[in-house]
Write a protein that holds these residues in place. Sequence first.
Motif, short mmCIF file in Angstrom:
data_model
loop_
_atom_site.label_atom_id
_atom_site.label_comp_id
_atom_site.label_asym_id
_atom_site.label_seq_id
_atom_site.Cartn_x
_atom_site.Cartn_y
_atom_site.Cartn_z
N SER A 1 45.72 4.48 87.26
CA SER A 1 47.01 4.42 86.55
C SER A 1 47.32 3.02 86.05
CB SER A 1 48.13 4.92 87.47
OG SER A 1 47.95 6.29 87.75
N PRO B 1 45.34 1.24 81.53
CA PRO B 1 45.76 2.13 80.45
C PRO B 1 44.65 2.36 79.43
CG PRO B 1 46.68 -0.06 80.13
CD PRO B 1 46.01 -0.07 81.48
N GLU C 1 45.46 7.24 73.53
CA GLU C 1 46.52 7.84 74.34
C GLU C 1 47.36 8.78 73.46
OE1 GLU C 1 48.54 8.72 77.67
OE2 GLU C 1 47.24 6.94 77.80
N GLN D 1 50.04 12.38 86.44
CA GLN D 1 49.77 11.26 87.33
C GLN D 1 49.77 11.75 88.76
OE1 GLN D 1 51.96 7.68 86.59
NE2 GLN D 1 51.46 6.76 88.57
#
Length: 636
Positions: A473, A476, A482, A494
């Motif tokens: 996490s 990125p 993304e 998550q």
Amino acid sequence: MNRAKIRQPTWVMTFLLLAGAALRLFGLNNISPPGVTHDEVANWLIDRSILAGEHAIYFTRAYGHEAGFHYLQTAFVGLIGDNILALRLPAAFCGLLGIAVTFALTRKLFGKNVALMAAGLLAVLFWPVFYGRLALRAILLPLVAGLSAYFWWQAWQADARAAKSFALAGLFAGLSLHTYMAARAVPIFYALWLTYLAIFHWREVKQRWQGVVLFGVMFAAVAAPLVIYLQTNPSAEFRISEVDAPLQALRSGDWQPVLQNGLKLLGMFGFVGTPLWREGVPSAPVFEPVVAILFYAGLLLCLWRWRQPRYAFLLIWLATSVSPSLVTINAPSYIRSILILPVLTVLPALLMHSLGQLSTLLRHLSTRSSKILLLTIFLFYAARTSVLQFQTWPNGGDVPFVWQAAFTEMADYLDGRSDLTTAAIAGWSPSTMDSPTMTLLRQNDDLPLSHFDPQEGTLILPAARPAVVIRPSDLPLDPVWETQLQLWGSEVEQDGRFTRYALPKQPAIELANPMDVAFGEEIKLLGYEWVNDRELLLTWRVTAVPTAPRQQFIHSLDANGSQLADTYRFDAPDPQGIWFPHWQPGDLILQHLTPPALGEATRLRLGWFDSTTCTPGPCQNLQTVDGLAFVLLEVE
């Protein structure tokens, strides 16, 4: 004599070893530490090379490793398998045996009661517990060096078996050099120790001169192979040059760094901790205030009685043990001072015993008041170590990052997904350490994984249904990818320290400039597109698992075809030559990048080469079907 009293040390030591075992073995498999470090993975790779038939007196991988601990660890890997437990059990057992060695050595020097106190404190102290839980070679040093000290004193104090004991002392002293870099302090210790004996106890030395010579011969013979290797291969230990700034300053006449380190080392027993979370808890010195006072008082007691060999022995051992940390950076370093462990708790134990002798309430170890006091100290340190080891340290500083806690959770997740056929993993070192790390952490190694570094603007989408991508996490993805994952309808979730993306299937990606150019039989360029003011998107398809490191080159060319600038991406192996294949057939490799010098460039020259062929060179490029070593892309 009462048989119960004779058996008392056995029962007490059994209890102490069981307590020490509980602290060293509980949660050893990724509770604390919360994962596995690159150093531990590197150890495993050396172990695997030994099992494959590669033998050495010194392994040059991972900044250079003495071989001793690796052969012990390899035996566990061969018996138990490729997993974290097999790597860490040898360290735990070395730590437990170290408790027994401290008891035996201290009993030789100061008697049963002091020995029990010293062993009890060592069993539950955070420092030895911490290093007894890591798959690192350093914990073997205090065990082997402590055995050398024990046999030395057995020989010194006894006429019978003296020759055998002197030989064993030399044997273990020599073997200690094959454990860890800080063992270079062992010959310094024995040089100072023999000098002390020769000056102040010459008569005893003359009576035992044959044994002392035998000790020296055995020491030199066992150490010689390593010494000769390092003398003939000075570049093997380049790690030393990265940490010895205080020593270099001292050689140039600047004493300040060494003096500052000396103050820090003196203070680490009661005032300051190590500056690095990877070596412990920075806020926690070795002892809390009460026992710290006893330690410093024990140091003064040894100074007061320095004419007695057993006290001088402690002083010289303490001084030489911290010398590796004294002349290197990041003092106080617990790992570079680890040689101190066999005698570390003897000093406070001496004061505990001395106070007991002075007090009518604590005159004998068997009295109730004395037992209550010692039990209180023992339980306090057991509780302190439990909190530090299982609560404070695993969550502190950079520990979750260094021990790859996110990878541990990712491995557990993958092991629980029997429906997956492959997955893509984002990490910081995809071509070197990520793949073996996941091999160690996972129970199901049949699931093939692809690895990539999102910091390079890269994303890998596996061909499987569903197409699953997992990342830590705190690492990125590139913002472009993304956003695209969300547009493609991926499910994002998550879970603890990692984030996962699941696509129903690999999407069909159409770029403005479709292509179909194969490089070798391993990778194919599907197309490219310019976006957002000369940012470049590239799409590749993996057609076969690469057989060697593949590095991508992008050259910016002017109108005349002259090279203006270049950039390189992907699989350059590390200086030790470590590289692992980490792409699977069918993978889509998506790139978002900004080539250099675009203001003057009209075309890009794009291709792949085998980075292992560049020394001495020239690099060998992967050829296209047309026999070309590159393709040209027009700059828009």
